[in-house]
Design an enzyme around this catalytic site. Structure first.
Site, mmCIF file in Angstrom:
data_model
loop_
_atom_site.group_PDB
_atom_site.id
_atom_site.type_symbol
_atom_site.label_atom_id
_atom_site.label_comp_id
_atom_site.label_asym_id
_atom_site.label_seq_id
_atom_site.Cartn_x
_atom_site.Cartn_y
_atom_site.Cartn_z
ATOM 1 N N ASP A 213 -14.224 72.535 -72.793
ATOM 2 C CA ASP A 213 -15.149 72.868 -71.730
ATOM 3 C C ASP A 213 -16.694 71.594 -72.178
ATOM 4 O O ASP A 213 -16.597 72.190 -73.828
ATOM 5 C CB ASP A 213 -15.106 74.253 -71.770
ATOM 6 C CG ASP A 213 -16.828 74.797 -71.204
ATOM 7 O OD1 ASP A 213 -16.026 75.373 -69.701
ATOM 8 O OD2 ASP A 213 -17.773 75.136 -72.027
ATOM 9 N N HIS A 226 -29.918 69.738 -62.314
ATOM 10 C CA HIS A 226 -28.487 68.823 -61.425
ATOM 11 C C HIS A 226 -27.929 67.931 -61.296
ATOM 12 O O HIS A 226 -26.628 67.389 -61.711
ATOM 13 C CB HIS A 226 -27.697 69.963 -60.623
ATOM 14 C CG HIS A 226 -28.199 71.816 -60.025
ATOM 15 N ND1 HIS A 226 -27.308 72.112 -60.835
ATOM 16 C CD2 HIS A 226 -29.081 72.151 -60.359
ATOM 17 C CE1 HIS A 226 -27.157 73.425 -61.340
ATOM 18 N NE2 HIS A 226 -28.208 73.513 -60.559
ATOM 19 N N ASP A 230 -25.251 66.538 -63.366
ATOM 20 C CA ASP A 230 -23.739 65.678 -62.734
ATOM 21 C C ASP A 230 -23.217 64.822 -63.184
ATOM 22 O O ASP A 230 -22.133 63.412 -63.460
ATOM 23 C CB ASP A 230 -24.150 65.177 -61.013
ATOM 24 C CG ASP A 230 -24.079 66.269 -60.695
ATOM 25 O OD1 ASP A 230 -23.475 67.122 -60.655
ATOM 26 O OD2 ASP A 230 -24.283 66.806 -59.289
ATOM 27 N N GLU A 255 -17.948 72.741 -65.438
ATOM 28 C CA GLU A 255 -17.660 72.077 -66.919
ATOM 29 C C GLU A 255 -16.519 72.281 -67.473
ATOM 30 O O GLU A 255 -16.633 71.754 -68.494
ATOM 31 C CB GLU A 255 -19.060 72.017 -67.668
ATOM 32 C CG GLU A 255 -18.931 73.436 -68.504
ATOM 33 C CD GLU A 255 -19.906 74.593 -67.659
ATOM 34 O OE1 GLU A 255 -20.002 75.526 -68.278
ATOM 35 O OE2 GLU A 255 -19.998 74.715 -66.566
#
Length: 337
Positions: A213, A226, A230, A255
């Site tokens: 994570d 975002h 990405d 994630e």
């Protein structure tokens, strides 16, 4: 054993609670009623952040738009696009099979009829030969010519259907691959990972599983948006793929990534994940637009072995609990049993 169950259950409950609260916050922010339709819509957005629907909503939200019930009704169709595409391909496949069956029935019927006519002509030819009548060959030639024309027509139709079927097979393979691959990172998705795990375990394998994570990923999205988030996901996915070469790396969603390491022991599994972690943490990440430093990036992971025939859900719970421990102990680390 009871304590371990309590810890796993507690961790799972925490994750469910976080998702529930995020859904509630989204509904409140957009002044939407907590109806089953609205809840399911927001659940899809938060559970599948890279889906076309989620990206469309994210773009609307970024410019300050508030969603309405009409928006949800209009956008809701995007969630089933893959299903509709797959259904269309299946329908086309069914139609192709029906056409192929029709051609084969026609060929069989023509062949049977030709056989009967040919037998009758042979019998007549034998009888007429005994009687000295020479013109029966004309009927035999006529029957044979008609049959050859029918065969050529059937071959033409069969060639066309075969070509269309080959094209359709390629489209079905592409659709199947799309359904098993994460569109953003290009990595296998959770479904592909689960299938690969089942196949490996069914063959008697006992792989090591890592759940990873990205640390403070929400902060990256909040600070840079975002689009940058990405890029971070794709960069870390690429590093995991390179550093875990020979093993299966998948994106589980958001994630979170998973790695299935086969034909290794605990030491090799930990070395693999540590190498990947250090590779991510050592890179200097900058914004493409202005070369501004993005800041340090890292991930935490929980690594666990598997038992013979063990279900992936059980393995995931153990690895997830170890990941939670890694987060609590300061992040940017690998924790194993």
């Amino acid at each position: 054993m009871f304590a371990l169950y309590k810890n796993d259950h507690h961790f799972k409950s925490r994750r469910s609670d976080r998702l529930f609260h995020k859904i509630g916050e989204f509904l409140t922010e957009h002044r939407l009623d907590p109806s089953p339709t609205n809840y399911a819509f927001v659940h899809h957005l938060l559970s599948n952040p890279e889906s076309p629907l989620a990206r469309t909503v994210a773009e609307l939200v970024q410019v300050g738009a508030k969603l309405t019930l009409n928006d949800i009704e209009k956008l809701g169709g995007g969630a089933g696009e893959s299903e509709r595409k797959a259904h269309g391909l299946v329908s086309r496949t069914h139609n192709q099979l029906e056409r192929l069956e029709e051609i084969m029935r026609t060929i069989r019927a023509d062949t049977a009829g030709f056989g009967r006519d040919l037998q009758a002509s042979a019998d007549a030819l034998r009888d007429n030969h005994d009687k000295g009548v020479p013109n029966t060959l004309e009927g035999l030639i006529r029957i044979t010519t008609a049959m050859m024309e029918n065969v050529q027509q059937a071959e033409t139709r069969l060639e066309k259907v075969t070509r269309e079927a080959s094209e359709l097979r390629l489209q079905l393979e592409e659709a199947r691959d799309d359904a098993r691959r994460d569109p953003l990172t290009g990595l296998p998705n959770r479904r592909a990972f689960e299938d690969a795990y089942r196949e490996h375990v069914a063959a008697g394998g006992m792989p090591w599983i890592a759940i990873c994570d990205i640390d403070h990923f929400k902060s990256v999205n909040d600070r840079f948006g975002h689009v940058v988030g990405d890029r971070v996901l794709k960069a870390i996915a690429g590093t995991l793929r390179t550093q875990c070469d020979g093993h299966l790396v998948a994106r589980f969603g958001g994630e979170e990534f998973a790695v299935m390491m086969t034909n290794v022991g605990r030491k090799q599994a930990l070395m693999t994940m540590e190498r990947a972690r250090e590779a991510v943490a050592s890179k200097n990440y900058r914004l493409r637009e202005n070369d501004m430093p993005l800041g340090a990036l890292s991930f935490s992971s929980g690594v666990t072995g598997t038992r013979l025939g063990e279900d992936l859900a059980e393995v995931y719970r153990r690895a997830d609990a170890l990941l939670y421990r890694a987060k609590n102990e300061g992040r940017n680390r690998t924790v194993s049993e």
